[in-house]
Scaffold this motif. Structure first.
Motif, mmCIF file in Angstrom:
data_model
loop_
_atom_site.group_PDB
_atom_site.id
_atom_site.type_symbol
_atom_site.label_atom_id
_atom_site.label_comp_id
_atom_site.label_asym_id
_atom_site.label_seq_id
_atom_site.Cartn_x
_atom_site.Cartn_y
_atom_site.Cartn_z
ATOM 1 N N GLU A 36 11.978 3.223 -6.336
ATOM 2 C CA GLU A 36 12.914 2.830 -7.155
ATOM 3 C C GLU A 36 12.469 1.292 -7.649
ATOM 4 N N TRP A 83 11.749 -0.016 -11.337
ATOM 5 C CA TRP A 83 12.500 -0.261 -12.466
ATOM 6 C C TRP A 83 12.453 -1.706 -12.684
ATOM 7 N N ASN A 84 12.443 -2.364 -11.609
ATOM 8 C CA ASN A 84 12.256 -3.960 -11.826
ATOM 9 C C ASN A 84 10.982 -4.462 -11.880
ATOM 10 N N THR A 106 6.063 5.569 -14.589
ATOM 11 C CA THR A 106 6.547 4.613 -15.582
ATOM 12 C C THR A 106 5.533 4.994 -16.626
ATOM 13 N N CYS A 129 10.498 8.299 -21.816
ATOM 14 C CA CYS A 129 11.058 7.832 -20.479
ATOM 15 C C CYS A 129 12.607 8.032 -20.474
ATOM 16 N N PRO A 138 11.160 4.084 -16.088
ATOM 17 C CA PRO A 138 11.323 2.809 -16.858
ATOM 18 C C PRO A 138 9.879 2.898 -17.859
ATOM 19 N N CYS A 141 9.701 -2.739 -19.256
ATOM 20 C CA CYS A 141 9.028 -3.623 -18.214
ATOM 21 C C CYS A 141 7.882 -4.468 -18.914
ATOM 22 N N GLU A 153 18.008 -5.191 -16.220
ATOM 23 C CA GLU A 153 17.794 -3.911 -15.415
ATOM 24 C C GLU A 153 18.335 -2.681 -16.060
ATOM 25 N N LYS A 154 17.643 -1.657 -15.950
ATOM 26 C CA LYS A 154 17.965 -0.191 -16.438
ATOM 27 C C LYS A 154 18.646 -0.369 -17.905
#
Ligand SMILES: [Zn+2]
Length: 666
Positions: free
Chosen positions: A7, A10-11, A291, A320, A326, A352, A380-381
């Protein structure tokens, strides 16, 4: 889907971890720690290693390289930085001729690695009783090894000896505790011909029933001949074959009980030269990636080539959104200013950022990454809410006419780039999306720029879209052939025009080709380019007028916004975020030689428009608008009001230099 263990991706705020001779021979544990700490201070939380890229040329040092990797992982994890190991899975250094030899000799790394240098002189390297030459790709025209543009040869992923040794090696890499793996350059060479090795030949015949021409023969009735169904089948088989390699990698680490991050990329996944030429497709293996990103090549001045990078990035977004992972973009900025712009573009595409800036200047990442860290609500997302879809037809790109990009890709790219410039919000969709009627509840307009190859299912999707009131734009030969490139006896879209509630506009020409950004030439390796690019104003107008005619109540409208201010909108939970990026001054440069250092500036928005503020109109009711920017210390409350079910936001010009984001709250 991103597996639960991954997870964090994502960031992720990505940077390169350069690992060369210094790290291999001189670094103490303290040095590794210091390097990781510096990255963490710049806001980096994930790195991709680079160094000893042509890994097979260093087989004798694999244990030593693993030892170094273990230290990198240990130090990075101490600072909560994830580590993805990255190397070329197939390329080797083998200079051909005086010129290439002298270049290799200049490259000091070779002289320090005795075994590597000996391997070059001997012309071969043996590992675990296997010569590298037993695993090389073959140029079918000559029956000799396939030479690559990287001054060497390439190993064949379909060779069983290669598979055995490579997976043995990967298991060693995983034991170093890495969080992810990137196995690059899995492609066939030479472009348009490879590989003629016995394993590839056998597999091709097994899978398709067709045969490749024998080695030592450049058979023109096969290579490059799109009228030959066996050649078209070969083009499709080659890209399935590279996908199978990547599938084996994932199956292998899962068998070992691991779940690893797999970033994957292409600089040009939409192009015919990459896929008809080299066959390493990202799109057809998209299920495997954690990703998916675009590498914006370092030799392109980032400022001027944004339309090219942007259209590729839009295609990665399509993959994606579909796979719920992401998207990412890798730029190679050379200083702080370029870094800010590259990051701004990436964020405004909802992706990203991997700041591939040199190690000496990595501190510059802090300005943008620490801002990003402080404002998760902006990044975020991101969810797309656009109401226009543009089909990228991989089927057409792969087997339509030939390798010239103007046959198909430039037409697609021109539509994408023109809408990006005009701030008309849209998404790219891929063949399967159309087949499955994905996003049909959201889209009001679908655009098919010369999507010549359409399957029966895709055609029936188009009928049902129009039946329910969706509007459609088709250009040139859209739908003339089936998905394998066989011409339809009867044009299947004939009845579409009078079919349903929706309107259908057909454009006989290819206006996109006349507006698509291209580079005429790269002048030298100092990143200067010469381009004769000048978008044709009439074709641009035709594209925009056609879209406005069939989509007359847009989601987002702009007023007093000068050309070159890019506006993109995303949904974040209940809020909306609008990104503004300033690339003004990049649209007209016919015949110029572009020096990026000289030209990188952000013309003040006021000087461009002569007005004092910009206005955005969004077809959603929102109550509050706040502006944020890494270039402005405090957050700014913007004037915002509601009118006719829309929200109007005013942005004083002084609040946009290179990049600003606006948060709209309910
Ligand atoms: Zn082969």
């Amino acid at each position: 889907m991103v597996p639960k263990e991954l997870e964090w991706v994502w960031n992720a705020r990505w940077a390169s971890y350069e690992a060369g001779d210094k790290e291999l021979y001189q670094f103490s544990e303290k040095d590794f720690d210091k390097k990781a700490k510096k990255l963490a201070q710049a806001g980096v939380n994930a790195v991709i290693t680079s160094g000893f890229h042509f890994r097979w040329s260093f087989v004798h040092e694999w244990p030593k390289l693993s030892e170094m990797l273990r230290k990198i992982v240990k130090s990075c994890h101490k600072y909560n930085i994830k580590v993805v190991e990255h190397h070329s899975a197939v390329l080797t250094h083998n200079p051909a001729g005086e010129n290439e030899w002298s270049q290799i000799k200049k490259w000091e790394i070779n002289l320090k690695h005795k075994e590597f240098y000996k391997g070059l002189e001997d012309g071969d390297i043996s590992y675990e009783g296997v010569w590298l030459s037993q695993m090389r790709q073959i140029d079918p025209r000559t029956g000799q090894f396939s030479h690559t543009v990287y001054k060497g040869w390439a190993l064949c992923p379909n060779n069983p000896l290669y598979q055995k040794l490579y997976f043995q090696y990967l298991a060693q890499v995983y034991k170093c505790g890495v969080d992810g793996i990137m196995t690059d350059d899995v492609q066939f060479r030479p472009s348009g011909y490879g590989c003629g090795c016995p394993y590839c030949r056998k597999l091709f015949t097994q899978k398709t029933g067709y045969k490749m021409p024998p080695n030592g023969l450049c058979d023109k009735s096969f290579y490059g001949n799109m009228d030959n169904p066996s050649y078209r089948a070969w083009l499709i088989w080659r890209k399935e074959s590279t996908r199978d390699h990547h599938r084996r990698v994932t199956n292998h680490f899962r068998r070992l009980g691991l779940e690893l991050c797999r970033p994957f990329y292409s600089s040009a996944d939409t192009t015919a030269w990459a896929i008809q030429g080299l066959a390493g497709e990202v799109e057809n293996a998209s299920k495997l990636w954690t990703t998916i990103f675009t590498e914006v090549l370092g030799l392109l001045p980032n400022y001027y080539t944004w339309p090219y990078a942007g259209s590729e990035a839009k295609h990665r977004n399509a993959l994606c959104y579909r796979e719920k992972v992401p998207a990412m973009c890798l730029f190679y900025p050379k200083d702080e200013k370029e870094n800010l712009l590259c990051w701004a573009l990436t964020k405004s595409w909802g992706q990203c950022y991997w700041g591939g800036i040199s190690e000496k200047k990595q501190e510059a990442l802090g300005e943008v990454f620490n801002f990003e860290k402080e404002h998760p609500e902006l990044y975020e997302k991101p969810e797309t809410i656009s109401e226009i879809g543009i089909l990228f037809s991989s089927q057409t790109r792969t087997t339509y006419k030939g390798m010239k990009e103007e046959y198909y890709v430039e037409e697609w790219r021109g539509w994408v780039q023109t809408l990006m410039r005009a701030n008309i919000q849209f998404d790219v969709i891929i063949d399967q999306d159309l087949e499955q009627k994905r996003y049909f509840d959201r889209f009001k307009l679908l655009i098919l720029p010369n999507a010549a190859h359409l399957s029966k299912k895709q055609i029936s999707s188009l009928y049902s879209f129009v039946e329910k009131g969706g509007n459609l734009i088709l250009t040139y030969e859209t739908g003339m052939y089936d998905e394998t490139g066989r011409k339809h006896e009867k044009y299947p879209l004939e009845k579409l025009k009078k079919y349903g509630k929706g309107k259908v506009l057909t454009i006989p020409g290819k206006p996109g080709v006349k507006t698509s950004f291209y580079l005429e030439s790269i002048v030298d390796d100092k990143r200067l380019i010469k381009t004769n690019y000048k978008p044709d104003k009439n074709s641009m107008k035709l594209i925009i007028d056609s879209v406005k005619k069939l989509y007359n109540k847009p989601l987002l409208e702009t007023e007093n916004i000068h050309e070159g201010i890019l506006v993109n909108i995303f949904k974040h939970k209940k809020e909306l975020v609008i990104h503004l990026a300033n690339v003004a001054g990049t649209s007209d440069y016919k015949g110029k030689i572009i020096k990026p250092a000289k030209h990188l500036n952000f013309p003040s928005v006021y000087s461009l428009s002569g007005k004092s503020s910009m206005t955005l109109k969004i077809r959603k009711i929102m109550r509050k608008a706040k502006l944020f920017s890494p270039e402005i210390k405090e957050e700014i409350d913007l004037n915002c009001y509601q009118k006719n079910s829309c929200t109007i936001v005013e942005i004083p010009d002084k609040y946009l230099n290179c990049y600003s984001a606006i948060l709209l709250e309910k």
